[in-house]
Write an enzyme that holds these catalytic residues in place. Structure first.
Site, PDB file in Angstrom:
ATOM      1  N   GLN A   1       0.894  -1.166   0.000  1.00 25.91           N
ATOM      2  CA  GLN A   1       0.000   0.000   0.000  1.00 25.91           C
ATOM      3  C   GLN A   1       0.927   1.209   0.000  1.00 25.91           C
ATOM      4  OE1 GLN A   1      -3.224   1.039  -0.231  1.00 25.91           O
ATOM      5  NE2 GLN A   1      -2.333   3.072   0.065  1.00 25.91           N
TER       6      GLN A   1
ATOM      7  N   GLN B   1       0.453   4.527  -1.331  1.00 25.46           N
ATOM      8  CA  GLN B   1      -0.003   5.895  -1.095  1.00 25.46           C
ATOM      9  C   GLN B   1       0.016   6.188   0.413  1.00 25.46           C
ATOM     10  OE1 GLN B   1      -4.025   6.764  -2.346  1.00 25.46           O
ATOM     11  NE2 GLN B   1      -3.576   8.911  -2.731  1.00 25.46           N
TER      12      GLN B   1
ATOM     13  N   GLY C   1     -10.653   1.231   2.613  1.00 22.34           N
ATOM     14  CA  GLY C   1     -11.763   0.605   1.916  1.00 22.34           C
ATOM     15  C   GLY C   1     -11.256   0.045   0.595  1.00 22.34           C
ATOM     16  N   GLY C   2     -10.551   0.907  -0.120  1.00 22.36           N
ATOM     17  CA  GLY C   2     -10.012   0.475  -1.394  1.00 22.36           C
ATOM     18  C   GLY C   2      -8.829   1.328  -1.782  1.00 22.36           C
ATOM     19  N   MET C   3      -8.060   0.828  -2.746  1.00 22.76           N
ATOM     20  CA  MET C   3      -6.925   1.584  -3.267  1.00 22.76           C
ATOM     21  C   MET C   3      -6.901   1.394  -4.777  1.00 22.76           C
ATOM     22  SD  MET C   3      -4.362   3.550  -2.774  1.00 22.76           S
ATOM     23  CE  MET C   3      -3.435   4.177  -4.170  1.00 22.76           C
ATOM     24  N   GLU C   4      -6.813   2.523  -5.477  1.00 23.73           N
ATOM     25  CA  GLU C   4      -7.021   2.565  -6.923  1.00 23.73           C
ATOM     26  C   GLU C   4      -5.830   2.107  -7.747  1.00 23.73           C
ATOM     27  OE1 GLU C   4      -6.795   5.101  -4.771  1.00 23.73           O
ATOM     28  OE2 GLU C   4      -5.841   6.876  -5.646  1.00 23.73           O
TER      29      GLU C   4
ATOM     30  N   GLU D   1     -13.103   3.579  -6.615  1.00 20.24           N
ATOM     31  CA  GLU D   1     -11.760   3.177  -7.073  1.00 20.24           C
ATOM     32  C   GLU D   1     -11.679   3.182  -8.600  1.00 20.24           C
ATOM     33  OE1 GLU D   1      -9.864   3.531  -4.781  1.00 20.24           O
ATOM     34  OE2 GLU D   1     -11.185   3.130  -3.084  1.00 20.24           O
TER      35      GLU D   1
ATOM     36  N   HIS E   1     -11.106   6.634 -10.044  1.00 16.50           N
ATOM     37  CA  HIS E   1      -9.710   7.076 -10.019  1.00 16.50           C
ATOM     38  C   HIS E   1      -8.986   6.780 -11.335  1.00 16.50           C
ATOM     39  CE1 HIS E   1      -8.882   8.747  -6.089  1.00 16.50           C
ATOM     40  NE2 HIS E   1      -9.364   7.694  -5.441  1.00 16.50           N
TER      41      HIS E   1
ATOM     42  N   ASP F   1      -0.170  11.630   5.542  1.00 17.54           N
ATOM     43  CA  ASP F   1      -1.142  10.779   6.242  1.00 17.54           C
ATOM     44  C   ASP F   1      -1.837  11.515   7.390  1.00 17.54           C
ATOM     45  OD1 ASP F   1      -0.669   8.629   4.640  1.00 17.54           O
ATOM     46  OD2 ASP F   1       0.617   7.550   6.055  1.00 17.54           O
TER      47      ASP F   1
ATOM     48  N   TYR G   1     -12.073  14.805   0.227  1.00 17.09           N
ATOM     49  CA  TYR G   1     -13.110  13.991  -0.412  1.00 17.09           C
ATOM     50  C   TYR G   1     -14.407  14.777  -0.584  1.00 17.09           C
ATOM     51  CZ  TYR G   1     -10.304   9.775   0.426  1.00 17.09           C
ATOM     52  OH  TYR G   1      -9.320   8.828   0.409  1.00 17.09           O
TER      53      TYR G   1
HETATM   54  N1  BES Z   1      -6.686   6.473  -2.546  1.00 16.53           N
HETATM   55  C1  BES Z   1      -7.598   6.241  -1.503  1.00 16.53           C
HETATM   56  C2  BES Z   1      -7.006   5.554  -0.317  1.00 16.53           C
HETATM   57  C3  BES Z   1      -5.836   6.278   0.308  1.00 16.53           C
HETATM   58  C4  BES Z   1      -5.835   7.647   0.471  1.00 16.53           C
HETATM   59  C5  BES Z   1      -4.739   5.571   0.719  1.00 16.53           C
HETATM   60  C6  BES Z   1      -4.747   8.295   1.028  1.00 16.53           C
HETATM   61  C7  BES Z   1      -3.652   6.213   1.288  1.00 16.53           C
HETATM   62  C8  BES Z   1      -3.645   7.582   1.439  1.00 16.53           C
HETATM   63  C9  BES Z   1      -8.811   5.442  -1.983  1.00 16.53           C
HETATM   64  O1  BES Z   1      -9.196   5.733  -3.285  1.00 16.53           O
HETATM   65  C10 BES Z   1      -9.975   5.856  -1.134  1.00 16.53           C
HETATM   66  O2  BES Z   1     -10.282   7.004  -1.148  1.00 16.53           O
HETATM   67  N2  BES Z   1     -10.591   4.937  -0.431  1.00 16.53           N
HETATM   68  C11 BES Z   1     -11.753   5.214   0.375  1.00 16.53           C
HETATM   69  C12 BES Z   1     -12.970   4.872  -0.428  1.00 16.53           C
HETATM   70  C13 BES Z   1     -14.239   5.530  -0.041  1.00 16.53           C
HETATM   71  C14 BES Z   1     -14.160   7.010  -0.067  1.00 16.53           C
HETATM   72  C15 BES Z   1     -15.377   5.051  -0.940  1.00 16.53           C
HETATM   73  C16 BES Z   1     -11.616   4.373   1.618  1.00 16.53           C
HETATM   74  O3  BES Z   1     -10.647   3.611   1.700  1.00 16.53           O
HETATM   75  O4  BES Z   1     -12.415   4.470   2.520  1.00 16.53           O
HETATM   76 ZN    ZN Z   2     -10.017   7.680  -3.451  1.00 12.45          ZN
END
Ligand code: BES
Ligand code: ZN
Length: 652
Positions: free
Chosen positions: A190, A192, A319-322, A347, A350, A424, A432
């Site tokens: 991971q 990012q 939740g997810g990573m793109e 995702e 993105h 972070d 968002y």
């Molecule tokens: N890119 C992010 C996750 C992320 C952000 C990892 C910053 C590390 C640093 C991913 O696209 C994201 O925003 N995930 C959200 C999804 C949700 C908004 C639907 C999550 O993980 O909750």
């Molecule tokens: Zn995102």
């Protein structure tokens, strides 16, 4: 030099009037930086030792979160050759880094690393690999260690032999017990925001783009996948080759290795998951192809070939990573009813905002997430209807309004100032949802057709490029505001992007369904209606979430019990509902949930779902004792990032 950087920031804050000046200044800054870089590595190490860490971080660098000499050397391509060693919890091997020299007098390549052991460095010179010297600077707590590799006067390729360390911040090594199947280990990355440097020595800035090839050697029975082309019917042999022909920023380089199987969902979409999760995942995410199609219709072609999902173990901290071509997904959204698939829409979105058009620095993170949240919601509206899309927006805005009250004020600014901080630390709903609402605002002002056209052009004009908030503002002015004069002013844009808190003009999405629930809830609370009178039979997960989130925090035990007995909320298998209910229960002192809370905290590592619960527990003495006891059990199963966040909360 420092003054000139400050000026750059001021210019940024002043908005577009200063744009011209800013770009001139950027060149100045770049030259100043180059002059500075000409000092020897040793000088810099000494200088660093003399200065407080913060002083070193501010500076002339294009990206304050990278030590890379981006002004001198432009990375182009990586060839990774790594062995995935589960016994040692290490990646071991080498990376070849090909680059372009941007100046004549470049003497070294500066890279970012964190907790990486460097064995040896070489340069490709006179058709052969020759050893060269390197220097690894002292570790900065946020940025890691700068690695400087000496170049001769013409080489354009270096090779670094290295291994990662078990505590690499960007990798999670899972024991078999931590997986669904319990038989095989698992590792995933991971990267990012600034964790790629913990598993690849690289210029770890989102303003950098590289293509890559990779060879991964793994135990024979495991499958490796990457954010690259993944052959759907790869032979399981422990020797895997990947090619990523599209240039991507380092934070999108990703790998996963485990006992994985693949199932296609359409010609270009499919799921990788542990066998026991595969069918449920395919059923939950079967609309993925439709999502790709509607996004293409709205915003132009999907440019990455395949779009697959990798379902990770529950300790995945997000939740997810793109990751391009292969989004990484938490299993906590497999609810059985597609109620949480906005995550997939997110995702996938993105692939346009973030992966195609990328934030140039982490101060511009809202460009990734605000646009993506906007596109996500448009996909949801297209596929599941306006009612659901509005509910999702309304829930997000409610959360945001609560969250901004708790945040340090400077973190409520979209174009956030990260000086001296880890990106972070600034993570919140602001980039968002405030970002999304800015775009919803523009959409409402200019009309959907005009705004969609603007977005399509924006994606096309910046495809495979990174941009800053300032560059975006300029583009917005020229391509939207000036073309439709008198609709939105630059002052308003500046308020959105550079002022703290939430502007008056922020749209407030209202859902009729939620309004009905509000009045029904009031009637129940006033004893004018019974629980049976609430139309709960028809409620979707979103309506439940709205209902629970808006109950009074001091709800009487009797009522909590009644709700629980009637609706079985403590036993909800929907992780979002369970989270909302557990949080309310802690606030209301409804102790019957404690055993369920313990199971929940031990079995899930997604930060968004566990951090608020630990925080709430720490509010009372009794809760703190519980939190510490459970965290002791759960910690080893959490990702290093979640551990970092929670160590601060639970052990303070
Ligand atoms: N890119 C992010 C996750 C992320 C952000 C990892 C910053 C590390 C640093 C991913 O696209 C994201 O925003 N995930 C959200 C999804 C949700 C908004 C639907 C999550 O993980 O909750
Ligand atoms: Zn995102």
């Amino acid at each position: 030099m420092k003054t000139s950087y400050k000026y750059l920031l001021m210019a940024a804050a002043l908005g577009l009037a200063a744009c011209q000046q800013e770009s001139e200044d950027k060149v100045d800054t770049a030259q100043a930086a180059a002059a500075q870089e000409a000092e020897s590595v040793k000088d810099q190490a000494e200088e660093k030792a003399e200065q407080p860490a913060k002083e070193v971080k501010v500076s002339s660098r294009i990206d304050e979160h990278s030590y890379g000499n981006l002004n001198e050397v432009q990375l182009q391509h990586l060839d990774l050759d790594l062995t995935v060693n589960f016994e040692e919890k290490e990646l071991q091997g080498h990376v070849d880094i090909s680059f372009k020299r941007l100046k004549d007098d470049v003497t070294r390549l500066d890279l970012d690393t964190r907790d990486i052991d460097i064995e040896k460095s070489q340069i490709w010179s006179n058709d052969t690999w020759q050893d060269t010297t390197f220097e690894l600077a002292e570790k900065d707590p946020v940025l890691g260690s700068k690695l400087s590799i000496a170049l001769d006067d013409k080489t354009t390729k270096v090779r670094v032999f290295y291994n990662t360390q078990p505590q690499a911040s960007g990798l999670q090594w899972l024991t078999p017990e931590q997986t669904a199947g319990k038989e095989h280990p698992f590792v995933y990355s991971q990267a990012q925001a600034i964790h790629a440097r913990s598993f690849i020595p690289i210029q770890d800035s989102p303003s950098v783009r590289v293509t890559y090839n990779a060879n991964l050697k793994t135990p024979k029975e495991l499958l490796a996948v990457m954010s690259a082309f993944n052959e759907p019917d790869t032979e399981l042999d422990g020797d895997y080759h990947f090619e990523m022909p599209q240039a991507i920023p380092p934070y999108l380089i990703a790998l996963g290795v485990g006992h994985l199987e693949f199932k296609p969902m359409s010609d270009r979409t499919g799921v990788y998951a542990e066998p026991s999760l595969l069918d449920a995942s395919v059923a939950e995410f079967e609309d993925t192809e439709e999502m790709v199609k509607v996004t293409e219709e709205m915003y132009g072609p999907y440019r990455w070939g395949r779009y697959d999902l990798l379902i990770l173990p529950p300790s995945f901290p997000f939740g997810g990573m793109e990751n391009p071509r292969l989004s990484f997904i938490t299993p906590t959204v497999i609810a059985g009813d597609k109620s949480l698939v906005n995550l997939i829409a997110h995702e996938l979105a993105h692939s346009w905002s973030g992966n195609l058009v990328t934030n140039a620095t982490w101060r511009d993170f809202w460009l990734n997430e605000g646009f993506t949240s906007y596109v996500e919601n448009r996909i949801m509206e297209e596929l599941y209807g306006e009612k659901r899309a509005v509910m999702e927006k309304a829930l997000a805005v409610q959360d945001l309004r609560h969250e901004v009250k708790e945040l340090p004020k400077h973190y409520t600014v979209l174009n956030v100032n990260l000086e001296g901080n880890d990106p972070d630390d600034a993570f919140s709903g602001v980039p968002y949802v405030k970002g999304q609402m800015f775009l919803v605002y523009l959409e409402k002002k200019f009309g959907r057709d005009v705004f969609d056209e603007f977005l399509v052009d924006y994606f096309n004009n910046h495809a495979f490029q990174s941009l800053t908030t300032q560059e975006f503002e300029k583009y917005l002015k020229e391509n939207l505001l000036d073309k439709h004069p008198g609709v939105v002013s630059m002052e308003q844009v500046t308020t959105w992007l550079h002022e703290p808190m939430l502007p008056e003009m922020m749209p407030n999405p209202t859902s009729d369904a939620f309004t009905t629930i509000n009045s029904e809830t009031q009637s129940w609370l006033a004893d004018e209606a019974r629980l049976d009178d609430l139309g709960t039979d028809e409620w979707t997960v979103h309506e439940w979430l709205h209902f629970i989130n808006n109950l009074p925090e001091d709800l009487a035990q009797e009522r909590m019990k009644q709700l629980d007995e009637t609706f079985g909320l403590t036993d909800s298998t929907n992780n979002e509902i369970a989270h909302a209910w557990l949080l309310l229960s802690l606030k209301a002192g409804y102790d019957a949930v404690m055993p369920r809370l313990e199971t929940y905290l031990v079995s899930i590592g997604r930060r968004k779902l566990i951090v608020p619960l630990y925080k709430q527990l720490m509010e009372t003495e009794e809760g703190a004792v519980f939190a510490k006891r459970v965290y002791d059990i759960a910690r080893a199963g959490y990702h290093p990032l979640a551990q970092g966040t929670l160590d601060e909360i639970v052990n303070k």
